[in-house]
Design an enzyme around this catalytic site. Structure first.
Site, PDB file in Angstrom:
ATOM      1  N   ASP A  48       0.824  -1.067   0.116  1.00  6.33           N
ATOM      2  CA  ASP A  48      -0.093  -0.242  -0.029  1.00  6.33           C
ATOM      3  C   ASP A  48       0.994   1.525  -0.190  1.00  6.33           C
ATOM      4  O   ASP A  48       1.097   1.945   1.077  1.00  6.33           O
ATOM      5  CB  ASP A  48      -0.862  -0.098   1.456  1.00  6.33           C
ATOM      6  CG  ASP A  48      -1.821   1.027   1.062  1.00  6.33           C
ATOM      7  OD1 ASP A  48      -2.633   0.896   0.724  1.00  6.33           O
ATOM      8  OD2 ASP A  48      -1.235   2.282   1.593  1.00  6.33           O
ATOM      9  N   TYR A  53       2.513   9.950  -0.628  1.00 10.79           N
ATOM     10  CA  TYR A  53       4.472   9.196   0.234  1.00 10.79           C
ATOM     11  C   TYR A  53       5.420   9.568  -1.059  1.00 10.79           C
ATOM     12  O   TYR A  53       6.331   9.248  -0.402  1.00 10.79           O
ATOM     13  CB  TYR A  53       3.896   8.065   0.636  1.00 10.79           C
ATOM     14  CG  TYR A  53       2.685   7.262   0.741  1.00 10.79           C
ATOM     15  CD1 TYR A  53       2.213   8.354   2.086  1.00 10.79           C
ATOM     16  CD2 TYR A  53       2.116   5.632   0.897  1.00 10.79           C
ATOM     17  CE1 TYR A  53       1.142   8.059   2.405  1.00 10.79           C
ATOM     18  CE2 TYR A  53       1.381   5.311   2.106  1.00 10.79           C
ATOM     19  CZ  TYR A  53       0.609   6.405   2.676  1.00 10.79           C
ATOM     20  OH  TYR A  53      -0.317   6.374   3.202  1.00 10.79           O
ATOM     21  N   LYS A  78      -3.376   5.805  -3.510  1.00  7.54           N
ATOM     22  CA  LYS A  78      -4.080   6.538  -3.717  1.00  7.54           C
ATOM     23  C   LYS A  78      -4.029   8.025  -4.278  1.00  7.54           C
ATOM     24  O   LYS A  78      -2.468   8.961  -4.552  1.00  7.54           O
ATOM     25  CB  LYS A  78      -3.965   7.741  -2.010  1.00  7.54           C
ATOM     26  CG  LYS A  78      -4.308   5.676  -1.775  1.00  7.54           C
ATOM     27  CD  LYS A  78      -3.796   5.627  -0.035  1.00  7.54           C
ATOM     28  CE  LYS A  78      -3.358   4.726   1.104  1.00  7.54           C
ATOM     29  NZ  LYS A  78      -1.711   4.502   1.215  1.00  7.54           N
ATOM     30  N   HIS A 108      -7.075   9.796  -1.254  1.00  6.26           N
ATOM     31  CA  HIS A 108      -6.483   9.312  -0.215  1.00  6.26           C
ATOM     32  C   HIS A 108      -7.446  10.656   1.099  1.00  6.26           C
ATOM     33  O   HIS A 108      -7.402   9.800   1.888  1.00  6.26           O
ATOM     34  CB  HIS A 108      -5.084  10.414  -0.661  1.00  6.26           C
ATOM     35  CG  HIS A 108      -4.242   9.669   1.370  1.00  6.26           C
ATOM     36  ND1 HIS A 108      -3.306  10.213   0.654  1.00  6.26           N
ATOM     37  CD2 HIS A 108      -4.392   8.865   1.755  1.00  6.26           C
ATOM     38  CE1 HIS A 108      -2.542   9.331   1.307  1.00  6.26           C
ATOM     39  NE2 HIS A 108      -2.949   8.803   2.136  1.00  6.26           N
ATOM     40  N   LEU A 187      -0.903  -0.030  14.148  1.00  3.83           N
ATOM     41  CA  LEU A 187      -0.009  -0.254  16.089  1.00  3.83           C
ATOM     42  C   LEU A 187       0.034   1.170  16.369  1.00  3.83           C
ATOM     43  O   LEU A 187       0.425   1.895  17.939  1.00  3.83           O
ATOM     44  CB  LEU A 187       1.339  -0.844  15.767  1.00  3.83           C
ATOM     45  CG  LEU A 187       1.731  -2.080  14.814  1.00  3.83           C
ATOM     46  CD1 LEU A 187       2.390  -2.166  14.401  1.00  3.83           C
ATOM     47  CD2 LEU A 187       0.790  -3.126  15.931  1.00  3.83           C
ATOM     48  N   GLY A 188      -0.651   1.785  16.085  1.00  4.22           N
ATOM     49  CA  GLY A 188      -0.769   3.422  16.750  1.00  4.22           C
ATOM     50  C   GLY A 188       0.661   3.563  15.986  1.00  4.22           C
ATOM     51  O   GLY A 188       0.810   4.904  17.232  1.00  4.22           O
ATOM     52  N   ILE A 234       8.776  -6.941  10.153  1.00  2.00           N
ATOM     53  CA  ILE A 234       7.596  -7.330   9.078  1.00  2.00           C
ATOM     54  C   ILE A 234       7.565  -8.168   9.310  1.00  2.00           C
ATOM     55  O   ILE A 234       5.840  -9.554   9.411  1.00  2.00           O
ATOM     56  CB  ILE A 234       8.286  -6.786   7.660  1.00  2.00           C
ATOM     57  CG1 ILE A 234       8.651  -5.607   7.573  1.00  2.00           C
ATOM     58  CG2 ILE A 234       7.315  -7.407   6.729  1.00  2.00           C
ATOM     59  CD1 ILE A 234       9.703  -5.056   6.100  1.00  2.00           C
ATOM     60  N   GLU A 236       6.820 -10.582  12.294  1.00  2.00           N
ATOM     61  CA  GLU A 236       6.410 -10.916  12.656  1.00  2.00           C
ATOM     62  C   GLU A 236       4.791 -10.706  12.615  1.00  2.00           C
ATOM     63  O   GLU A 236       3.972 -10.707  13.269  1.00  2.00           O
ATOM     64  CB  GLU A 236       6.934  -9.493  14.635  1.00  2.00           C
ATOM     65  CG  GLU A 236       6.238  -9.933  15.527  1.00  2.00           C
ATOM     66  CD  GLU A 236       7.018  -8.527  15.939  1.00  2.00           C
ATOM     67  OE1 GLU A 236       6.076  -8.052  16.708  1.00  2.00           O
ATOM     68  OE2 GLU A 236       8.064  -8.793  16.686  1.00  2.00           O
TER      69      GLU A 236
END
Length: 271
Positions: A48, A53, A78, A108, A187-188, A234, A236
């Site tokens: 993604d 970006y 996006k 976006h 994961l914030g 990555i 994990e």
């Protein structure tokens, strides 16, 4: 697709891996290329990116260098709504990615209103620049606005989503019309990893806090795109399909919500 990355069918019939790698805030160049290459080596088949970006070239290079056939990898980019023509910008994305089409093209954020960009998104799809089209950071009410004018409905709404941002109202609105919720920042950006409840459930399950948070998103029937530039993390983040959180553990994580079960995609907008 690898067994570790199940597929979900979108409303238009396309299939998307429920786990992807996000590359927000990853600089164009070796850092981004390495992250994407490692993800593909580890079995990810969903990447993604976004025009905003600035790293589409790196995503394209890493995909080509990986040796993984293009048809096996789901690529999202996006539309940057500071521009005026989604179809023209899709062409530029494809030039940077060096691809003939993207699998998913997303508005976006709803800068300037929810609907003005949608005809151009439909045009991008009609011209084969994107196979599927969707939105990001759209509230339930903004999805309603798009639904009123769209010939082709968005298949996803990509939003910040985690136990701490459990947007029940928005999730229910999306489910009503078959729109898949995609969870970014599960994961914030690392903030949620140190929460005591998350850590306790990680101990109970023999997993890491990151795996607990990603698994919660999977069990809430979202598509989830954690970001990392570290190979071990990555890897994990992908090891979440061989265990389940119990009903009690899911309920405890649900209680961490800070949004009040909102229908909104953001508590504060940046545009």
């Amino acid at each position: 697709m690898p067994d570790s990355a199940p597929l979900r069918q979108l409303a238009d019939g396309a299939e998307i891996p429920v786990l992807g790698l996000g590359v927000w805030q990853v600089p164009d160049g070796p850092e981004c290329e390495n992250a994407v290459r490692w993800a593909l080596e580890l079995g990810y088949r969903h990447i993604d990116t976004a025009q905003a970006y600035g790293n589409e070239r790196s995503v394209g290079r890493a995909l080509r260098d990986s040796g993984v056939p293009r048809e096996q990898v789901f690529i999202t980019t996006k539309f940057f709504p500071g521009a005026s023509d989604p179809a023209a910008e899709a062409e530029e994305s494809l030039r940077r990615l060096e691809l003939d089409t993207v699998d998913l093209y997303i508005v976006h954020w709803p800068k300037g209103g929810a609907t003005w960009a949608w005809p151009g998104m439909e045009q991008a799809r009609e011209r084969g620049l994107a196979r599927s089209i969707g939105v990001s950071n759209f509230n339930a009410s903004q999805l309603d606005e798009v639904a009123e004018v769209a010939s082709v409905q968005p298949v996803v709404d990509q939003v910040q989503f985690s136990p701490f941002e459990y947007r029940r109202g928005l999730l229910e609105r999306c489910e009503r019309d078959g729109i898949a919720v995609e969870a970014y920042s599960p994961l914030g950006t690392g903030r949620h990893l140190g929460d005591a409840a998350v850590a306790e459930i990680a101990d109970q399950t023999g997993r890491t806090p990151a795996q607990v948070l990603v698994r919660w998103c999977v069990q809430r029937d979202t598509i989830v795109i954690p970001k990392s530039t570290h190979r071990e993390r990555i890897e994990e983040n992908a090891q979440v399909f061989d265990f389940e959180l119990s009903d009690e553990q899911m309920a405890r994580l649900d209680e961490l919500d800070r949004t009040g079960g909102t229908e909104r995609a953001r508590e504060r907008r940046w545009w």
